[in-house]
Design a protein around this motif. Structure first.
Motif, PDB file in Angstrom:
ATOM      1  N   ILE A  91       3.964   6.778 116.995  1.00  0.00           N
ATOM      2  CA  ILE A  91       4.085   6.843 115.534  1.00  0.00           C
ATOM      3  C   ILE A  91       5.527   7.188 115.167  1.00  0.00           C
ATOM      4  CG2 ILE A  91       3.387   8.166 113.481  1.00  0.00           C
ATOM      5  CD1 ILE A  91       0.606   8.385 114.716  1.00  0.00           C
ATOM      6  N   SER A  92       6.080   6.404 114.244  1.00  0.00           N
ATOM      7  CA  SER A  92       7.462   6.633 113.816  1.00  0.00           C
ATOM      8  C   SER A  92       7.526   7.828 112.878  1.00  0.00           C
ATOM      9  CB  SER A  92       7.980   5.406 113.066  1.00  0.00           C
ATOM     10  OG  SER A  92       7.910   4.277 113.894  1.00  0.00           O
ATOM     11  N   PRO A  93       8.641   8.529 112.901  1.00  0.00           N
ATOM     12  CA  PRO A  93       8.761   9.662 111.974  1.00  0.00           C
ATOM     13  C   PRO A  93       8.967   9.166 110.544  1.00  0.00           C
ATOM     14  CG  PRO A  93      10.840   9.298 113.103  1.00  0.00           C
ATOM     15  CD  PRO A  93       9.857   8.322 113.704  1.00  0.00           C
ATOM     16  N   ARG A  94       8.617  10.003 109.591  1.00  0.00           N
ATOM     17  CA  ARG A  94       8.972   9.687 108.193  1.00  0.00           C
ATOM     18  C   ARG A  94      10.426  10.095 107.984  1.00  0.00           C
ATOM     19  NH1 ARG A  94       4.100  12.105 107.537  1.00  0.00           N
ATOM     20  NH2 ARG A  94       5.098  14.070 106.958  1.00  0.00           N
ATOM     21  N   VAL A  95      11.188   9.172 107.427  1.00  0.00           N
ATOM     22  CA  VAL A  95      12.612   9.455 107.193  1.00  0.00           C
ATOM     23  C   VAL A  95      12.872   9.420 105.692  1.00  0.00           C
ATOM     24  CG1 VAL A  95      14.986   8.698 107.639  1.00  0.00           C
ATOM     25  CG2 VAL A  95      13.223   8.362 109.385  1.00  0.00           C
ATOM     26  N   GLY A  96      13.593  10.391 105.205  1.00  0.00           N
ATOM     27  CA  GLY A  96      13.993  10.399 103.792  1.00  0.00           C
ATOM     28  C   GLY A  96      15.500  10.287 103.700  1.00  0.00           C
ATOM     29  N   LEU A  97      15.964   9.487 102.771  1.00  0.00           N
ATOM     30  CA  LEU A  97      17.408   9.359 102.557  1.00  0.00           C
ATOM     31  C   LEU A  97      17.808  10.183 101.347  1.00  0.00           C
ATOM     32  CD1 LEU A  97      18.373   5.568 102.836  1.00  0.00           C
ATOM     33  CD2 LEU A  97      18.871   7.418 104.422  1.00  0.00           C
ATOM     34  N   VAL A  98      18.818  10.995 101.502  1.00  0.00           N
ATOM     35  CA  VAL A  98      19.358  11.735 100.363  1.00  0.00           C
ATOM     36  C   VAL A  98      20.807  11.289 100.187  1.00  0.00           C
ATOM     37  CG1 VAL A  98      19.900  14.010  99.431  1.00  0.00           C
ATOM     38  CG2 VAL A  98      17.855  13.710 100.842  1.00  0.00           C
ATOM     39  N   LEU A  99      21.054  10.556  99.114  1.00  0.00           N
ATOM     40  CA  LEU A  99      22.397  10.010  98.882  1.00  0.00           C
ATOM     41  C   LEU A  99      23.093  10.879  97.852  1.00  0.00           C
ATOM     42  CD1 LEU A  99      21.435   6.230  98.571  1.00  0.00           C
ATOM     43  CD2 LEU A  99      22.042   7.499 100.627  1.00  0.00           C
ATOM     44  N   SER A 100      24.201  11.506  98.257  1.00  0.00           N
ATOM     45  CA  SER A 100      24.869  12.427  97.329  1.00  0.00           C
ATOM     46  C   SER A 100      26.107  11.788  96.725  1.00  0.00           C
ATOM     47  CB  SER A 100      25.244  13.725  98.050  1.00  0.00           C
ATOM     48  OG  SER A 100      26.409  13.534  98.802  1.00  0.00           O
TER      49      SER A 100
END
Ligand SMILES: Nc1nc2c(c(=O)[nH]1)N[C@H]1C(S)=C(S)[C@@H](COP(=O)(O)OP(=O)(O)OC[C@H]3O[C@@H](n4cnc5c(N)ncnc54)[C@H](O)[C@@H]3O)O[C@H]1N2
Ligand code: MOO
Length: 404
Positions: free
Chosen positions: A173-182
């Motif tokens: 199972i792939s991890p959940r990835v979140g992108l935070v663009l600053s």
């Protein structure tokens, strides 16, 4: 004073943290083969039956038994030329198609173009015993391990699994990835005004994540300004196991990623990396084991940081092995840069920069490879890792593959 971590050490720390995250998230799921490309095998895959599972003809022509000439036998099942059938006696032949099951007693296949047929009798030069026969189980025996756990599923590997009779596989199972663009200056459409910059990452990073096996779905993207409150909120509110942030890795009073990580009690595994570009890359583990990967704002620097930290991290999370880069010969001279490796987009060439030809391929840096530029990366075949002591043409350097 922040202590730079050596490039090799940063990769290892990232991989080890990935293996730790692996233990904290659900491991495997059953996936149909049609959706398994790029996924990682969670278990060994064994052959349900031999490949091929029956002896067959490798050519269109004639199944023959013993020496010729042969008496031609009628097909067993006229409507199905592939049907397994009957027995050939000595000096008998029967028409057969490529892939057709061999009749019992068949000792060779004679290609149609090599044989002549007259009045029910087939003549041809004497075939070698076993000619143009595909024996059963030549590629694998039933029960053989076809692919080991940790293997990445590529199109030919999926086809091998299908050939062994399976419809689905256990994938990690792939991890959940979140992108935070600053960055308040970052705009996501249209022509940016002076002082604004068009976002480089929301088009770039999701397919890179997919290619590195991280996400089947588009990652959750949050945009934040340059302030501590929104940085903290972005990290606290996402349910992503890996938080991939861009920009704000510096030490100015507009950069808040490090401060936010510290305020949240994160353990800083990589405060910065002895590399160029991408030096401010950052890796931290939150108390609840979520991970922050800080990529610098400069786009090329961000990709080099991702190659250094994100890819090994994902390899660990996905239960893949740690990969040592291949070696390749460099076609140009680099002066020393004490204490730092340089990651340089490069192209494969049989010529070096002095115009000499070589038998084996060499790598030569591309133009437009400043930390904020992506044109050179767009033209590159890979990324070379120049050691701190520099290179002479012909030296071996490490070579990193691109994910596209
Ligand atoms: N005094 C120093 N200044 C800087 C240093 C240093 O050591 N001392 N390091 C430089 C290096 S190296 C890098 S890399 C950057 C790191 O910057 P940050 O990670 O803090 O990123 P920002 O300051 O937010 O932005 C830098 C640059 O990148 C552009 N950017 C940001 N987001 C995007 C995006 N989504 N798409 C395209 N471009 C983006 C941003 O506009 C800035 O131009 O710091 C150097 N400075
Ligand atoms: O990481 Mo910075 O340039 O080296 O752009």
């Amino acid at each position: 004073m922040i202590h730079d971590v050596a490039w090799e050490t940063a990769r290892l720390h990232a991989y080890e943290l990935g293996t730790l995250v692996r233990e904290r998230i659900p491991y495997e799921e059953l996936v149909p083969l049609s959706r398994a490309s790029g996924r990682t095998l969670a278990r060994d895959v064994t052959a349900l039956q031999g490949i091929p599972h029956y002896a067959s003809s490798a050519m269109d022509g004639w199944a023959v038994a013993g020496s010729g000439p042969w008496t031609i036998q009628p097909r067993a099942a006229q409507d199905d030329p592939h049907a397994a059938s009957d027995t050939l006696g000595d000096h008998q032949a029967r028409a057969i198609l490529t892939g057709g099951a061999l009749p019992h007693g068949c000792t060779a296949v004679v290609r149609s173009e090599a044989a002549s047929e007259y009045d029910g009798v087939l003549s041809a030069p004497e075939p070698r015993w076993g000619a143009d026969i595909r024996p059963a189980e030549r590629e694998a025996k039933a029960g053989d391990v076809l692919l080991a756990a940790g293997t990445v599923l590529t199109p030919p590997r999926l086809a091998v699994i299908a050939a062994s009779g399976r419809d689905d596989v256990h994938a990690v199972i792939s991890p959940r990835v979140g992108l935070v663009l600053s960055g308040r200056e970052v705009v996501t459409s249209g022509v940016p005004l002076p002082g604004q910059v068009r976002d480089s990452f929301s088009e770039f990073l999701p397919p890179v994540l997919t290619a590195w096996g991280a996400a089947e779905a588009t990652p959750f993207v949050q945009r934040i300004g340059d302030d501590l409150a929104s940085t903290l909120r972005a990290i606290e509110t996402t349910d992503a196991q890996i938080i991939l942030s861009t920009g704000g890795t510096g030490h100015s009073d507009h950069d808040f990623l490090r401060k936010a990580a510290e305020d949240l009690g994160a353990r800083i595994l990589v405060p910065s990396v002895a590399m160029r570009p991408g030096h401010p890359a950052f890796l931290a583990q939150l108390p609840d084991d979520r991970v922050i990967v800080g990529l610098p704002g400069n786009p090329l620097a961000a990709f080099m940081a991702a190659l250094t930290i994100l890819q090994p991290l994902l390899d660990g999370v996905l239960a893949r092995s740690f990969t040592e880069p291949r070696q390749i010969r460099v076609g140009e001279r680099f002066t020393a840069l004490p204490g730092r490796v340089r990651l340089v987009p490069a192209g494969l060439s049989t010529e070096d920069t002095a115009g000499n030809s070589h038998h084996e391929l060499r790598v030569i840096s591309r133009e437009h490879t400043g930390p904020a530029m992506l044109r050179g990366l767009g033209d590159a075949d890979g990324v070379m890792v120049i050691p701190p002591e520099g290179t002479e043409p012909g030296d071996s350097v490490r070579w990193l593959e691109l994910p596209w």
